[in-house]
Enzyme design. Sequence first.
Site, PDB file in Angstrom:
ATOM      1  N   GLY A  47       0.818  -1.205   0.000  1.00  0.00           N
ATOM      2  CA  GLY A  47       0.000   0.000   0.000  1.00  0.00           C
ATOM      3  C   GLY A  47       0.854   1.258   0.000  1.00  0.00           C
ATOM      4  O   GLY A  47       2.009   1.242   0.419  1.00  0.00           O
ATOM      5  N   SER A  48       0.278   2.346  -0.464  1.00  0.00           N
ATOM      6  CA  SER A  48       0.950   3.638  -0.373  1.00  0.00           C
ATOM      7  C   SER A  48       0.845   4.160   1.059  1.00  0.00           C
ATOM      8  O   SER A  48       0.224   3.542   1.921  1.00  0.00           O
ATOM      9  CB  SER A  48       0.323   4.626  -1.354  1.00  0.00           C
ATOM     10  OG  SER A  48      -1.030   4.872  -1.017  1.00  0.00           O
ATOM     11  N   GLY A  49       1.464   5.297   1.301  1.00  0.00           N
ATOM     12  CA  GLY A  49       1.421   5.895   2.630  1.00  0.00           C
ATOM     13  C   GLY A  49       2.652   5.629   3.466  1.00  0.00           C
ATOM     14  O   GLY A  49       2.758   6.123   4.590  1.00  0.00           O
ATOM     15  N   HIS A  50       3.600   4.837   2.925  1.00  0.00           N
ATOM     16  CA  HIS A  50       4.813   4.481   3.654  1.00  0.00           C
ATOM     17  C   HIS A  50       6.072   5.041   2.991  1.00  0.00           C
ATOM     18  O   HIS A  50       7.159   4.535   3.205  1.00  0.00           O
ATOM     19  CB  HIS A  50       4.945   2.959   3.756  1.00  0.00           C
ATOM     20  CG  HIS A  50       3.851   2.304   4.530  1.00  0.00           C
ATOM     21  ND1 HIS A  50       3.645   2.537   5.867  1.00  0.00           N
ATOM     22  CD2 HIS A  50       2.894   1.417   4.147  1.00  0.00           C
ATOM     23  CE1 HIS A  50       2.607   1.814   6.288  1.00  0.00           C
ATOM     24  NE2 HIS A  50       2.132   1.140   5.262  1.00  0.00           N
ATOM     25  N   ASP A  73      -1.795  -8.188   2.238  1.00  0.00           N
ATOM     26  CA  ASP A  73      -0.718  -8.510   1.296  1.00  0.00           C
ATOM     27  C   ASP A  73      -0.574 -10.014   1.112  1.00  0.00           C
ATOM     28  O   ASP A  73      -0.319 -10.490  -0.001  1.00  0.00           O
ATOM     29  CB  ASP A  73       0.596  -7.908   1.785  1.00  0.00           C
ATOM     30  CG  ASP A  73       0.617  -6.397   1.665  1.00  0.00           C
ATOM     31  OD1 ASP A  73       0.650  -5.897   0.537  1.00  0.00           O
ATOM     32  OD2 ASP A  73       0.587  -5.719   2.702  1.00  0.00           O
ATOM     33  N   HIS A  87       0.961   0.004  11.278  1.00  0.00           N
ATOM     34  CA  HIS A  87      -0.236   0.826  11.117  1.00  0.00           C
ATOM     35  C   HIS A  87      -0.854   1.181  12.466  1.00  0.00           C
ATOM     36  O   HIS A  87      -2.057   1.318  12.597  1.00  0.00           O
ATOM     37  CB  HIS A  87      -1.262   0.096  10.244  1.00  0.00           C
ATOM     38  CG  HIS A  87      -0.683  -0.409   8.958  1.00  0.00           C
ATOM     39  ND1 HIS A  87      -0.267  -1.700   8.798  1.00  0.00           N
ATOM     40  CD2 HIS A  87      -0.424   0.229   7.793  1.00  0.00           C
ATOM     41  CE1 HIS A  87       0.222  -1.847   7.570  1.00  0.00           C
ATOM     42  NE2 HIS A  87       0.137  -0.701   6.950  1.00  0.00           N
TER      43      HIS A  87
END
Length: 332
Positions: A55-58, A111, A220
């Site tokens: 996912g994005s955001g990292h 994932d 998260h």
Amino acid sequence: MKMKKFINDPDNLTSELLEGLAMANPDILELGEQNMVINKLLGSADRVTIVTQGGSGHEPAIEGFVGEGMVDIDVVGDVFAAPGPQACVDAIKLADKGKGVLYIVLNHAGDMLTGNMTMKQVKKLGLNAVKVVTQEDVSNAPRENADDRRGLVGCIPTYKIAGAAAAEGKSLEEVAAIAQRFADNMATLAVAVRGATHPQTGTLLADLGDDEMEIGMGQHGEEGGGRQPMKSADETAAIMVNALVADIGIEDGEKVMLIINGSGATTLMEQLIVYRAAVKELAKKNIEVVANFVGEMLTVQEQAGFQMFMARMDDELLRLWNAPCNTPYLKK
């Protein structure tokens, strides 16, 4: 508290950040369909290639490590969310240049679901791919239950080691074995002092008191059971070093890789002070740091804290770590 971020429509965060990444690195990578970030030199790759997902955001993980010597295609999901399996199957098809594909997946529920479904389809199609899972968070399961461990920053050095092995012309089986050996001898522990906010919703991912820290915080905001009063850099580093050394079983005279990965809102000053303390703690045990990185590899928006990563090293792994690479956020 109102979220303050320099964004536009929250629904467009992933597409806009990927466009920005491609614009900033036009000689290294390009965007494909289904949010694929692709090594610009993939077309001429006469070797094993590497596909991953997340996912994005990292940022800069994972798409910031696409390029020669590391990842060939990263399939990007929405913020903190895995992409769908069809995009990953298509990425493996696109990446395969006749030598096979190493498919690296971080151990998180979404994932792993995507990864397992992808591999089922890949086998049906007769594609030559091998999956390696990174699962090195020591806080949420013992080593004997490694399948329950979360994947943290350890994916990044795994990409580097595997990418260098592929660049040397090793077979898929050899590249996968090297990546797996490295992954089997690594461990990460995270600490947080303040949680992040989800950039689409403004939701606080973890709530800690002003005088608290949590050792074992997940990627998260998942609680790790290590909430305690705030400690100094030296005290925190000692706790974490001892946990990692014990987990991997590092012994007197061995050599390690040490990474201090900032989670997004911890200053480089703090990270370097922690690194200093960790090296000194390891020296007390006659353990030498032969490879390192201090800075941000995998963040959680503006979460304050860091991940400490350690891996057992040998001459081959050290050579692969030091081999050339050209990606937006790691160059050698």
